[in-house]
Enzyme design. Structure first.
Site, PDB file in Angstrom:
ATOM      1  N   SER A 176       0.808  -1.047   0.155  1.00  0.00           N
ATOM      2  CA  SER A 176       0.314  -0.003   0.171  1.00  0.00           C
ATOM      3  C   SER A 176       0.886   0.864  -0.193  1.00  0.00           C
ATOM      4  CB  SER A 176      -1.037  -0.277   0.735  1.00  0.00           C
ATOM      5  OG  SER A 176      -0.503   0.013   2.434  1.00  0.00           O
ATOM      6  N   LYS A 211       1.098   4.867   6.833  1.00  0.00           N
ATOM      7  CA  LYS A 211       0.169   5.641   5.254  1.00  0.00           C
ATOM      8  C   LYS A 211       0.067   6.260   5.743  1.00  0.00           C
ATOM      9  CE  LYS A 211      -2.828   1.765   4.626  1.00  0.00           C
ATOM     10  NZ  LYS A 211      -1.885   0.464   4.773  1.00  0.00           N
TER      11      LYS A 211
END
Length: 126
Positions: A45, A82
């Site tokens: 990700s 993230k």
């Protein structure tokens, strides 16, 4: 040793040996030693910012997280790395890979920013 010159992909300069000096990776990568942890990245990700599966993340808990920092957050008990989106009172976590959806905290969901990623270390199989 840290060579002060950049690495060339062609003919090496004979003067490159003169620019060598000893380095301490701890001194180079860590500002707040008592608040710094290493975590291993899992998944794809964050490939858009150069963090790949199995990289080692240097995470500093003493840095106040800001908009666009790469953070390690705990979402419902699970750690995730993230990009922090923090604007107009809204918080969400964005992946750096467009195939992953943003994590937007829902009613009853817990999201805690655990620390700020300051470095990513890649190891190659030898």
């Amino acid at each position: 040793m840290l060579i002060s010159n950049r690495v060339c992909a062609g003919f090496p300069s004979p003067a490159e040996d003169l620019g060598a000096q000893r380095i301490d990776l701890t001194q180079m990568l860590i500002v707040h030693a008592q608040a710094t942890y290493f975590l291993r990245a899992r998944g794809t990700s964050m490939e858009g910012v150069g963090i790949f599966d199995n990289d080692i993340l240097v995470v500093d808990k003493a840095i106040k997280p800001r908009h666009n920092h790469i953070v390690v957050a705990v979402v419902d008990g699970d750690f995730t790395a993230k990009c922090l989106y923090q604007r107009a009172g809204r918080i969400k976590l964005r992946a750096a890979n467009p195939t992953f959806a943003d994590i937007v905290p829902k009613e009853g969901q817990t999201l805690e920013v655990w620390g700020v990623v300051t470095s990513s270390i890649k190891q190659f199989k030898v």
